[in-house]
Design a protein around this motif. Sequence first.
Motif, PDB file in Angstrom:
ATOM      1  N   HIS A 121     -40.065  29.448  34.156  1.00  0.00           N
ATOM      2  CA  HIS A 121     -39.090  28.107  34.155  1.00  0.00           C
ATOM      3  C   HIS A 121     -39.911  27.369  34.190  1.00  0.00           C
ATOM      4  CE1 HIS A 121     -36.198  30.953  36.029  1.00  0.00           C
ATOM      5  NE2 HIS A 121     -37.088  31.693  37.028  1.00  0.00           N
ATOM      6  N   ARG A 122     -39.883  25.808  33.892  1.00  0.00           N
ATOM      7  CA  ARG A 122     -40.141  24.445  34.266  1.00  0.00           C
ATOM      8  C   ARG A 122     -40.049  23.837  35.597  1.00  0.00           C
ATOM      9  NH1 ARG A 122     -41.394  22.158  29.326  1.00  0.00           N
ATOM     10  NH2 ARG A 122     -39.972  23.795  27.552  1.00  0.00           N
ATOM     11  N   ASP A 123     -39.658  24.634  36.789  1.00  0.00           N
ATOM     12  CA  ASP A 123     -38.836  23.866  37.496  1.00  0.00           C
ATOM     13  C   ASP A 123     -41.105  23.994  38.299  1.00  0.00           C
ATOM     14  OD1 ASP A 123     -36.808  24.041  37.442  1.00  0.00           O
ATOM     15  OD2 ASP A 123     -36.336  25.785  38.493  1.00  0.00           O
ATOM     16  N   PHE A 124     -41.994  24.605  38.213  1.00  0.00           N
ATOM     17  CA  PHE A 124     -43.359  24.495  38.884  1.00  0.00           C
ATOM     18  C   PHE A 124     -44.192  23.801  38.282  1.00  0.00           C
ATOM     19  CE2 PHE A 124     -41.092  29.442  39.125  1.00  0.00           C
ATOM     20  CZ  PHE A 124     -41.443  29.323  41.161  1.00  0.00           C
ATOM     21  N   ALA A 125     -43.484  22.893  37.188  1.00  0.00           N
ATOM     22  CA  ALA A 125     -44.521  22.197  36.759  1.00  0.00           C
ATOM     23  C   ALA A 125     -45.180  21.254  37.616  1.00  0.00           C
ATOM     24  CB  ALA A 125     -43.649  21.489  35.264  1.00  0.00           C
ATOM     25  N   VAL A 126     -44.826  20.746  38.649  1.00  0.00           N
ATOM     26  CA  VAL A 126     -44.726  19.611  39.187  1.00  0.00           C
ATOM     27  C   VAL A 126     -45.988  20.020  40.099  1.00  0.00           C
ATOM     28  CG1 VAL A 126     -45.072  17.865  41.705  1.00  0.00           C
ATOM     29  CG2 VAL A 126     -42.948  18.162  39.254  1.00  0.00           C
ATOM     30  N   GLU A 127     -46.385  21.154  40.758  1.00  0.00           N
ATOM     31  CA  GLU A 127     -46.634  21.977  41.517  1.00  0.00           C
ATOM     32  C   GLU A 127     -47.825  22.470  40.691  1.00  0.00           C
ATOM     33  OE1 GLU A 127     -47.480  25.671  45.303  1.00  0.00           O
ATOM     34  OE2 GLU A 127     -45.346  25.110  43.892  1.00  0.00           O
ATOM     35  N   ALA A 128     -47.880  22.933  39.579  1.00  0.00           N
ATOM     36  CA  ALA A 128     -48.984  23.378  38.206  1.00  0.00           C
ATOM     37  C   ALA A 128     -49.756  22.415  37.937  1.00  0.00           C
ATOM     38  CB  ALA A 128     -48.370  24.110  37.398  1.00  0.00           C
ATOM     39  N   PHE A 129     -49.348  21.486  37.938  1.00  0.00           N
ATOM     40  CA  PHE A 129     -50.529  20.352  37.197  1.00  0.00           C
ATOM     41  C   PHE A 129     -51.119  19.554  38.653  1.00  0.00           C
ATOM     42  CE2 PHE A 129     -48.015  19.881  33.455  1.00  0.00           C
ATOM     43  CZ  PHE A 129     -48.483  20.494  32.320  1.00  0.00           C
ATOM     44  N   ALA A 130     -50.586  19.330  39.668  1.00  0.00           N
ATOM     45  CA  ALA A 130     -50.974  18.991  41.089  1.00  0.00           C
ATOM     46  C   ALA A 130     -52.496  20.034  41.723  1.00  0.00           C
ATOM     47  CB  ALA A 130     -50.326  19.284  42.281  1.00  0.00           C
ATOM     48  N   LEU A 131     -52.227  21.384  40.884  1.00  0.00           N
ATOM     49  CA  LEU A 131     -53.488  22.559  41.490  1.00  0.00           C
ATOM     50  C   LEU A 131     -54.713  22.301  40.180  1.00  0.00           C
ATOM     51  CD1 LEU A 131     -51.590  25.420  41.787  1.00  0.00           C
ATOM     52  CD2 LEU A 131     -52.618  24.349  43.484  1.00  0.00           C
ATOM     53  N   ARG A 132     -54.477  21.459  39.357  1.00  0.00           N
ATOM     54  CA  ARG A 132     -55.328  20.909  38.002  1.00  0.00           C
ATOM     55  C   ARG A 132     -55.450  22.339  37.076  1.00  0.00           C
ATOM     56  NH1 ARG A 132     -57.984  16.594  38.737  1.00  0.00           N
ATOM     57  NH2 ARG A 132     -59.960  16.819  37.807  1.00  0.00           N
ATOM     58  N   VAL A 133     -53.999  22.996  37.059  1.00  0.00           N
ATOM     59  CA  VAL A 133     -55.021  24.475  35.869  1.00  0.00           C
ATOM     60  C   VAL A 133     -54.816  23.668  34.295  1.00  0.00           C
ATOM     61  CG1 VAL A 133     -53.405  25.438  37.200  1.00  0.00           C
ATOM     62  CG2 VAL A 133     -51.979  24.249  35.627  1.00  0.00           C
ATOM     63  N   ALA A 134     -55.577  24.072  33.099  1.00  0.00           N
ATOM     64  CA  ALA A 134     -55.535  23.734  32.073  1.00  0.00           C
ATOM     65  C   ALA A 134     -54.670  23.666  31.144  1.00  0.00           C
ATOM     66  CB  ALA A 134     -56.542  24.352  31.521  1.00  0.00           C
ATOM     67  N   ASP A 135     -53.372  24.058  31.233  1.00  0.00           N
ATOM     68  CA  ASP A 135     -52.577  24.063  30.832  1.00  0.00           C
ATOM     69  C   ASP A 135     -50.878  25.259  31.468  1.00  0.00           C
ATOM     70  OD1 ASP A 135     -50.688  23.544  29.055  1.00  0.00           O
ATOM     71  OD2 ASP A 135     -51.456  23.225  27.536  1.00  0.00           O
ATOM     72  N   TYR A 136     -49.935  24.621  31.163  1.00  0.00           N
ATOM     73  CA  TYR A 136     -48.311  25.807  31.507  1.00  0.00           C
ATOM     74  C   TYR A 136     -47.681  26.049  30.215  1.00  0.00           C
ATOM     75  CZ  TYR A 136     -44.326  25.141  34.877  1.00  0.00           C
ATOM     76  OH  TYR A 136     -42.914  25.749  35.352  1.00  0.00           O
ATOM     77  N   LEU A 137     -48.190  27.071  30.183  1.00  0.00           N
ATOM     78  CA  LEU A 137     -46.722  28.048  28.843  1.00  0.00           C
ATOM     79  C   LEU A 137     -45.817  28.659  29.782  1.00  0.00           C
ATOM     80  CD1 LEU A 137     -49.440  29.615  27.571  1.00  0.00           C
ATOM     81  CD2 LEU A 137     -48.766  27.447  26.440  1.00  0.00           C
ATOM     82  N   VAL A 138     -44.378  27.714  29.155  1.00  0.00           N
ATOM     83  CA  VAL A 138     -43.286  28.241  29.209  1.00  0.00           C
ATOM     84  C   VAL A 138     -42.897  30.060  28.277  1.00  0.00           C
ATOM     85  CG1 VAL A 138     -40.525  27.992  29.477  1.00  0.00           C
ATOM     86  CG2 VAL A 138     -42.510  25.824  29.777  1.00  0.00           C
ATOM     87  N   LYS A 139     -42.621  30.944  28.895  1.00  0.00           N
ATOM     88  CA  LYS A 139     -41.552  32.488  28.144  1.00  0.00           C
ATOM     89  C   LYS A 139     -40.691  32.061  27.408  1.00  0.00           C
ATOM     90  CE  LYS A 139     -44.109  35.254  31.629  1.00  0.00           C
ATOM     91  NZ  LYS A 139     -43.779  36.056  32.358  1.00  0.00           N
ATOM     92  N   PRO A 140     -40.363  32.882  26.555  1.00  0.00           N
ATOM     93  CA  PRO A 140     -41.432  33.271  25.789  1.00  0.00           C
ATOM     94  C   PRO A 140     -42.822  32.369  24.797  1.00  0.00           C
ATOM     95  CG  PRO A 140     -39.603  32.520  24.753  1.00  0.00           C
ATOM     96  CD  PRO A 140     -39.135  32.553  25.680  1.00  0.00           C
ATOM     97  N   VAL A 141     -43.112  33.184  25.077  1.00  0.00           N
ATOM     98  CA  VAL A 141     -44.829  32.014  24.896  1.00  0.00           C
ATOM     99  C   VAL A 141     -45.041  32.374  22.980  1.00  0.00           C
ATOM    100  CG1 VAL A 141     -47.003  31.911  24.923  1.00  0.00           C
ATOM    101  CG2 VAL A 141     -45.971  32.109  26.840  1.00  0.00           C
ATOM    102  N   GLU A 142     -45.012  31.032  22.349  1.00  0.00           N
ATOM    103  CA  GLU A 142     -45.115  31.736  20.413  1.00  0.00           C
ATOM    104  C   GLU A 142     -46.488  31.718  20.797  1.00  0.00           C
ATOM    105  OE1 GLU A 142     -43.353  28.176  18.996  1.00  0.00           O
ATOM    106  OE2 GLU A 142     -41.041  29.248  19.140  1.00  0.00           O
TER     107      GLU A 142
END
Length: 247
Positions: A89-110
């Motif tokens: 799900h893309r819904d977690f993007a805001v919280e994910a980037f706020a945690l300063r992660v390197a990247d955010y992949l959406v399944k199915p991952v290519e």
Amino acid sequence: MPTTPSRLTCVIIDDNEMNRLTLEHFVELTDSLTLMASFSGSIEALAFLKSNPSVDVLLLDIEMPHLSGLDLVKILPQPQPEVILVTSHRDFAVEAFALRVADYLVKPVEYARFVQAMSLAADRRAASKAPPSEPSAEAQVPAQGSVLFVKVNNKLVRLNFDEVLYIEAMSTYSVIVTLTQKHIVYASLKALEQRLPFAHFRRVHRSYVVNTHRISFIEDNMLVLGPYEVPVGKSYQEEFFRSLPNL
């Protein structure tokens, strides 16, 4: 096979066996990676990470029982590995980037997208391990014309836009992407585009504005900017390619 200095060590955490096996296969395909461990749960993985602080990259599912990926990131032992979140799900993007992660992949991952994320994680890891150096006066104070203050998480952050690769629309907010960071800005891409004072930032897709000074090459209507690829939308192609200086 022994780990060489050029290799990144990584750990996978995903409670879905098929997704976990896919990521393991991607790691196996990538010469620059060494898989240290793969877990189906975050609690057992946390114990491993506490006793193995040298892990470089963590591939982490978000939705897991008992301890979610987002909650795990908040309690990871220091120094933290570079975290690449993986989710359906893309819904977690805001919280994910706020945690300063390197990247955010959406399944199915290519695999191509996996390689991009690993390249960014490698750059960030190298930067974190590099010995501090005394910056030049020029580096300390970028040209004023390239600097803007941007509101990020209720703070005004000073950004040198010479370092920005592109800006991506994400629902009602935007993500400003550099080689080492992603900044979430609570403004639409259209609003940012209208306020940017730089002529070399151009809209190339309904979801992307790119820094044309950062384009390495163009292939099949895809712009390559560092480790990232950005598509040129059909309705933007004619005007964009006509605007490029070329022989």
